[in-house]
Design an enzyme around this catalytic site. Structure first.
Site, PDB file in Angstrom:
ATOM      1  CB  SER A 294     -46.930   8.565 -40.080  1.00 34.57           C
ATOM      2  OG  SER A 294     -46.687   9.655 -40.955  1.00 34.57           O
ATOM      3  CG  ASP A 295     -41.479  11.207 -37.114  1.00 34.26           C
ATOM      4  OD1 ASP A 295     -41.569  12.287 -37.738  1.00 34.26           O
ATOM      5  OD2 ASP A 295     -40.660  11.033 -36.191  1.00 34.26           O
ATOM      6  CD1 TRP A 296     -40.077  13.125 -43.773  1.00 33.53           C
ATOM      7  CD2 TRP A 296     -41.142  15.033 -43.255  1.00 33.53           C
ATOM      8  NE1 TRP A 296     -39.984  13.953 -44.842  1.00 33.53           N
ATOM      9  CE2 TRP A 296     -40.622  15.141 -44.560  1.00 33.53           C
ATOM     10  CE3 TRP A 296     -41.848  16.118 -42.731  1.00 33.53           C
ATOM     11  CZ2 TRP A 296     -40.793  16.281 -45.341  1.00 33.53           C
ATOM     12  CZ3 TRP A 296     -42.006  17.248 -43.513  1.00 33.53           C
ATOM     13  CH2 TRP A 296     -41.493  17.320 -44.795  1.00 33.53           C
ATOM     14  CG  ASN A 297     -40.926   8.755 -46.103  1.00 34.73           C
ATOM     15  OD1 ASN A 297     -41.909   8.369 -46.733  1.00 34.73           O
ATOM     16  ND2 ASN A 297     -39.707   8.320 -46.362  1.00 34.73           N
TER      17      ASN A 297
END
Ligand code: NOJ
Length: 750
Positions: A294-297
């Site tokens: 995923s991207d950050w969060n």
């Protein structure tokens, strides 16, 4: 080294003759795929449910035992020991990563090595030009070498995995992350994406100088509405496939082992929960067998998107869509176990995600050498190794684009007596590294002033800052003008600060910030010959300068060797070769503007009222895609197309005669574009399909042959099938997307 050969195809490589030479891509699946499947399955079989989930969780670092003196806390030690994480990001240093890895492989029950990830975007300790600048080289071999150097340094420092290349197509210069990609074009973007993957991953992932690449941000992130980061992207599926996904497919074909899901939504579905993107296209159609992070969060952000009500639902939607590793949202950590126990996520889905992560760890060789060859000694040898710095200078020279050179002001004569060096970016270390520069030391930047002093030791060089980049004060402008008056020539460096582009750094204006416009105008009003050097992370509005300044160089952010590279160009040690990877508008009001647009039913005609145009501005850009000058001029003549009719499986040869009509040797980038005249759906007015670098001595002439594989004309038709449609095509061969000779050919049914 630029290829002086005269036959171009999309695939021909001319690798730099260097010890850093990168190898052939590792195609997937790897040759020992069968063995890996068996080993991965046997490791998987020995894992508890919690340990499996741990492999899908990534924590951010700051977990350092290194010079900062920070210690691994008991809690952090316990997370690794308990197998609750499979990867850490933002931890670097051979010693630091060694200690963390040692805990994983010696103190945890399952002994599965960690994967250390970092944003190695354009260099590690040796900082190269920002990716947009590198794309302006139109030199995939140089870009591959840049990625190889970055990988070599990062790997020596314990990094296994870079969150790069960013391959997002960007048609809107307001979007700050345009700095991090290769511009607007799918073909050039695909060439750059593949080159970077080859550079990072090398000939073998087991080579201790190789790191894993991550194609990001999948997908459509560059289509952010209004050029505002993280915003919705409204992209029809056909455009998604024919434009935005093209560089991702090229990255995958070059062997990219990981993909990163993007923050944005398309058509109501955020990428981190998009089964269509993560499974239907990526796994079912493209047969990708690496893993998706995923991207950050971005899994947690499914909640504000309104796609999940709580972290459990977010985790459920993400993993069932095909997203394998959770970067820092903690939704997988906190919810997967109960989701599996409730049957909302099947054990088969979980196992498959874990298998993908383990497979990549095996391919990197972590199960035989969890440290991947990183040692403090190697780190000392590799970081800012002189060969790396030399590669950075070469890459920086190739990234510079000469936009204007009236009266052949450039190159400057060697015997200048006085030079005024002016501007907030002229003696600037911090900004020249650009966005996402990683663990760089800005003291290693060679500033423009340093470069000029070194290159013109006989000249009296007067430096005046004039104004700051963004401040309101104007008091220094008068002394800048005074210095200009007392000098033979003025070099004026203006632009943006490094944090005005990159993530979350979008602008609504493309104008020079602060009082720099005043500075440029006052200095130009002295009547002295002025060279304006732009340093920026996006296309800016250069309209005033184009009309009033004799010479303009677009130098983006060139990294550590900026000053050397610009001085090389200013004084003629290197004749500019850069070409724009992105259209430069006349004003922000034209945005989005890109060369491969549709014709419309009322094509632009500035003389005709009822056509697609503005009342107050021409529709054409200030500088078209592909544009760039050098210190000589070229004539294109005699376009010949080998055959009038071709079939989809053929390759068409197109030739032109290129003549250097100037007084100096120079390099031209001969560009080939096509237009599919009529389709089952409308087609762009032009599409780049090939290019060739040609070196010619003054007065020299050569026949340049470009080869066009006819299957490169395929697109997603009305029936959503991807294929070449029979019909008439126009081919253009020229120096940029707005000029060129043209001819026609016909594609007939197979
Ligand atoms: C967010 C950015 O969008 C992404 O490109 C980057 O890789 C991650 N943060 C990790 O730093």
């Amino acid at each position: 080294m630029r290829c002086p050969t005269v036959v171009a195809t999309a695939g021909i490589l001319c690798l730099a003759a260097s010890s850093l030479r990168a190898g052939e891509p590792e195609r997937q699946p790897s040759p020992n795929a069968g063995a890996i499947v068996r080993v991965v399955d046997s490791v998987l079989a020995g894992l508890t449910l919690q340990e499996k989930i741990g492999q899908l969780v990534q924590y951010s670092g700051g977990w350092s035992t290194g010079p900062s003196g920070r210690r691994i806390s008991d809690e952090q030690r316990q997370i690794i020991r308990a197998g609750q994480t499979g990867s850490l990001l933002n931890v670097t240093g051979a010693a630091e990563t060694h200690e963390l890895q040692r805990i994983a492989v010696e103190e945890s029950r399952a002994r599965i090595p960690l994967l250390f990830g970092l944003d190695v975007i354009h260099g590690f300790k040796t900082t190269f030009p920002i990716p947009l600048a590198e794309a302006a080289s139109w030199d995939p071999d140089a870009v591959e070498l840049s990625a190889r150097v970055s990988a070599t340094e990062a790997a020596a420092s314990g990094v296994h995995w870079t969150f790069a290349p960013m391959v997002d197509i960007a048609r809107d210069p307001r979007w700050g992350r345009i700095a991090e990609g290769s511009g607007e074009d799918p073909y050039l973007g695909a060439r750059m994406a593949a080159a970077r993957v080859r550079g990072f991953q090398g000939a073998s992932l087991r080579d201790p100088a190789s790191i894993i690449a991550c194609a990001k941000h999948y997908a459509g992130y560059g289509g952010a509405e209004g050029g505002r980061d993280y915003n919705t992207a409204d992209i029809p599926q056909r455009t998604l496939r024919d434009v935005y996904l093209v560089p991702f497919k090229a990255a995958l074909d070059a062997g990219a082992q990981t993909f990163m899901a993007s923050f944005n939504e398309i058509d109501g579905v955020p990428s981190s929960g998009s089964r269509f993107l993560l499974t239907t296209i990526l796994r079912d159609e493209w047969k990708f067998d690496g893993f998706v992070v995923s991207d950050w969060n971005s899994i947690g952000e499914l909640i504000p998107h309104g796609f999940a009500a709580n972290p459990g639902e977010a985790a459920e939607r993400a993993i069932n869509a095909g997203l394998d590793m959770d970067m820092e949202s903690h939704c997988y950590r906190d919810s997967l176990e109960s989701l599996v126990r409730q049957g909302r996520v099947t054990i088969a889905t979980l196992d498959e995600a874990v298998r993908r992560v383990l497979r990549v760890k095996f391919r990197l060789g972590l199960f035989s050498d969890p440290y991947h060859g990183a040692t403090p000694e190697r780190e000392r040898q590799e970081l800012r190794n002189p060969a790396h710095v030399a590669a950075a200078r070469k890459m920086a020279r190739e990234s510079i684009v000469l936009m204007k050179n009236a009266g052949s002001l450039l190159p400057l004569p060697p015997n200048l007596k006085s030079i005024a060096v002016i501007g907030p970016l002229a003696s600037n270390h911090g900004d020249l590294v650009g966005t996402w520069a990683g663990p760089t030391d800005t003291n290693d930047v060679v500033t423009l002033l340093d470069g000029i002093r070194e290159t013109a030791p006989g000249a009296q060089v007067t430096y005046v800052q004039g104004c700051s980049i963004a401040g309101a004060e104007t008091t220094g402008i008068a002394s800048a003008a005074a210095a200009a008056r007392q000098s033979e020539v003025v070099i004026l460096a203006v632009g943006e600060s490094e944090d005005m582009s990159g993530e979350a750094s979008c602008r609504s204006s493309l104008e020079l910030p602060g009082r720099q416009k005043d500075l440029v105008r006052e200095v130009c009003a002295t009547g002295k010959p002025v060279v304006v050097i732009f340093m920026n992370g996006r296309p800016l509005d250069l309209s005033w300068e184009q009309n009033h300044v004799p010479a303009i160089l677009e130098t983006w952010f060139l990294g550590h060797e900026a000053g050397h590279a610009i001085a090389d160009v200013l004084f003629g040690a290197y004749a500019p070769t850069g070409r724009l990877p992105v259209t430069f508008p006349r004003s922000v009001g034209q945005v989005p503007i890109y060369y491969n647009h549709k014709n419309t039913g009322r094509p632009t005609d500035d003389q005709e009222h009822y056509t697609s145009r503005y009342l107050d501005l021409p529709s054409s850009p200030l500088y078209p895609f592909g544009f760039g000058l050098t210190y000589t001029s070229f004539r294109y003549a005699d376009l010949r197309i080998a055959r009038e009719t071709v079939k989809a499986a053929d390759t068409l040869l197109v030739t032109i005669t290129l003549t250097n009509t100037g007084l100096r040797a120079g390099d031209e980038t001969v560009q080939l574009y096509v237009r599919d005249e009529v389709g089952s759906v409308t087609r762009p007015v032009r599409e780049l399909k090939g290019f060739q670098h040609v070196h010619l001595d003054a007065g020299g002439s050569t026949v340049v042959t470009l080869s066009l594989p006819v299957d490169a004309l395929a697109f997603t038709g009305l029936d959503m099938r991807h294929r070449v449609e029979p019909g008439m095509f126009t081919v253009y061969v020229g120096p940029n997307a707005a000029e060129g000779l043209q001819g026609r050919f016909q594609v007939v049914p197979q």
